[in-house]
Design a protein around this motif. Sequence first.
Motif, PDB file in Angstrom:
ATOM      1  N   LEU A  55       5.151 -37.887 -21.919  1.00  0.00           N
ATOM      2  CA  LEU A  55       4.746 -37.917 -23.329  1.00  0.00           C
ATOM      3  C   LEU A  55       5.965 -37.980 -24.242  1.00  0.00           C
ATOM      4  CD1 LEU A  55       1.838 -35.290 -23.321  1.00  0.00           C
ATOM      5  CD2 LEU A  55       1.635 -37.769 -23.606  1.00  0.00           C
ATOM      6  N   ALA A  56       7.021 -37.240 -23.886  1.00  0.00           N
ATOM      7  CA  ALA A  56       8.250 -37.264 -24.687  1.00  0.00           C
ATOM      8  C   ALA A  56       8.880 -38.648 -24.644  1.00  0.00           C
ATOM      9  CB  ALA A  56       9.226 -36.211 -24.170  1.00  0.00           C
ATOM     10  N   ASN A  57       8.872 -39.271 -23.478  1.00  0.00           N
ATOM     11  CA  ASN A  57       9.421 -40.619 -23.347  1.00  0.00           C
ATOM     12  C   ASN A  57       8.630 -41.616 -24.193  1.00  0.00           C
ATOM     13  OD1 ASN A  57      11.090 -42.732 -22.018  1.00  0.00           O
ATOM     14  ND2 ASN A  57       9.128 -43.322 -21.122  1.00  0.00           N
ATOM     15  N   GLN A  58       7.314 -41.476 -24.187  1.00  0.00           N
ATOM     16  CA  GLN A  58       6.468 -42.368 -24.985  1.00  0.00           C
ATOM     17  C   GLN A  58       6.718 -42.176 -26.479  1.00  0.00           C
ATOM     18  OE1 GLN A  58       2.545 -41.358 -23.562  1.00  0.00           O
ATOM     19  NE2 GLN A  58       2.722 -42.658 -21.742  1.00  0.00           N
ATOM     20  N   LYS A  59       6.926 -40.932 -26.875  1.00  0.00           N
ATOM     21  CA  LYS A  59       7.241 -40.647 -28.278  1.00  0.00           C
ATOM     22  C   LYS A  59       8.563 -41.297 -28.674  1.00  0.00           C
ATOM     23  CE  LYS A  59       7.996 -36.850 -31.540  1.00  0.00           C
ATOM     24  NZ  LYS A  59       8.058 -35.357 -31.701  1.00  0.00           N
ATOM     25  N   ALA A  60       9.558 -41.199 -27.781  1.00  0.00           N
ATOM     26  CA  ALA A  60      10.860 -41.801 -28.058  1.00  0.00           C
ATOM     27  C   ALA A  60      10.745 -43.318 -28.160  1.00  0.00           C
ATOM     28  CB  ALA A  60      11.852 -41.422 -26.968  1.00  0.00           C
ATOM     29  N   ALA A  93       8.139 -44.992 -29.142  1.00  0.00           N
ATOM     30  CA  ALA A  93       7.490 -45.291 -30.424  1.00  0.00           C
ATOM     31  C   ALA A  93       8.501 -45.212 -31.566  1.00  0.00           C
ATOM     32  CB  ALA A  93       6.336 -44.316 -30.662  1.00  0.00           C
ATOM     33  N   LEU A  94       9.396 -44.236 -31.503  1.00  0.00           N
ATOM     34  CA  LEU A  94      10.439 -44.109 -32.530  1.00  0.00           C
ATOM     35  C   LEU A  94      11.396 -45.302 -32.471  1.00  0.00           C
ATOM     36  CD1 LEU A  94      11.248 -40.298 -32.157  1.00  0.00           C
ATOM     37  CD2 LEU A  94      10.230 -41.404 -34.161  1.00  0.00           C
ATOM     38  N   GLU A 120      16.697 -41.003 -33.654  1.00  0.00           N
ATOM     39  CA  GLU A 120      15.731 -39.963 -33.304  1.00  0.00           C
ATOM     40  C   GLU A 120      15.263 -40.131 -31.856  1.00  0.00           C
ATOM     41  OE1 GLU A 120      12.601 -39.317 -36.213  1.00  0.00           O
ATOM     42  OE2 GLU A 120      13.878 -40.201 -37.769  1.00  0.00           O
ATOM     43  N   ALA A 121      15.094 -41.380 -31.439  1.00  0.00           N
ATOM     44  CA  ALA A 121      14.677 -41.648 -30.062  1.00  0.00           C
ATOM     45  C   ALA A 121      15.749 -41.182 -29.083  1.00  0.00           C
ATOM     46  CB  ALA A 121      14.397 -43.138 -29.882  1.00  0.00           C
ATOM     47  N   ILE A 160      15.706 -37.455 -28.206  1.00  0.00           N
ATOM     48  CA  ILE A 160      14.683 -37.085 -27.216  1.00  0.00           C
ATOM     49  C   ILE A 160      15.137 -37.467 -25.816  1.00  0.00           C
ATOM     50  CG2 ILE A 160      12.334 -37.547 -26.419  1.00  0.00           C
ATOM     51  CD1 ILE A 160      11.522 -37.916 -29.345  1.00  0.00           C
TER      52      ILE A 160
END
Length: 312
Positions: free
Chosen positions: A190-195, A197-198, A206-207, A210
Amino acid sequence: MSSLKVFLFLTITLLLSNWSEAQPPKKQDFSFEELYRQRTYRNFIGTKKLLIAKALHLPASTYWLVLAAVERTEDRELWSMDKADRTEAKIFVYEQQSKQIDEKLTEAINIKLGWDKYYEPLFCGGLGSLAEKDFKIVGNKITLTQFYAPATERSNCTVEILFRNGEVVVQKLGLEDTSLEAITAKERTLANQKALALLHAGKTHEAVLIWEDLYVEWKHGAFPKAGAVDEVLNNLGFAYWKLNMYPEAEKILLECKKNFPQRKSVYLNLADLYRDMKKKNEAVFHYQQFINMGVTELQKNYASKEIKKLQN
């Protein structure tokens, strides 16, 4: 009685008779006293402590499924605190019209459920890991949800038993690993997916923060293999390259290549990086390695064009 009254009486009687015949037979209440008369069930219970005795009617059938669980008496000194280790359970298939346990069906179902297994993840601790609440009717099926926790692995298993095309069918819905390592892997994914997206939103810095945290977890944290480590390394190296942080990008991408040599994209990212670092030989070498790994035609054309530019 007048002929009209007789006619009406006979007509109503006939209609009620036909309506009664059209109704399915009523489901009878289950009798554990009747079941206990069955030698198979009685022998299983024996003198052991009865922990669970629960009967469910299998929808759309004449069968009852009875979950019986007793406390194991064998090898007490080897018992762990695991419920599946201390409990022995079995499903009995009782046919309500014949008032008999269907021996063949009982045996077949219990083999599929691994009732005598205690430590095999495929069977989630056998039926011994079942609690009474885990044996229930959901829609037109009976579901069994088992929980297994040998050492560091934990799995949730769901099995459905239903009546279809005149047969009792047992179908496993697979395992869900609920270990701490699996939970960690999901969190990192999930953290990788958030990064990502950033990164796509243009928020590369910001990516990177993470991905740097995920990199530290891989190097120094628990469960180093949890999550898609190769993707995290590749993404972090790519992000460093986008920020013109070439030494940092090279270090991470080479680390990714060393640990995950089958990841194709890292060769392309290294090639692009070395091209921009003016290291022609290294760039050509990695473009060619990328092509040799079997890539799409579009990717091959891109890498080939870059090689020609570098060689001119």
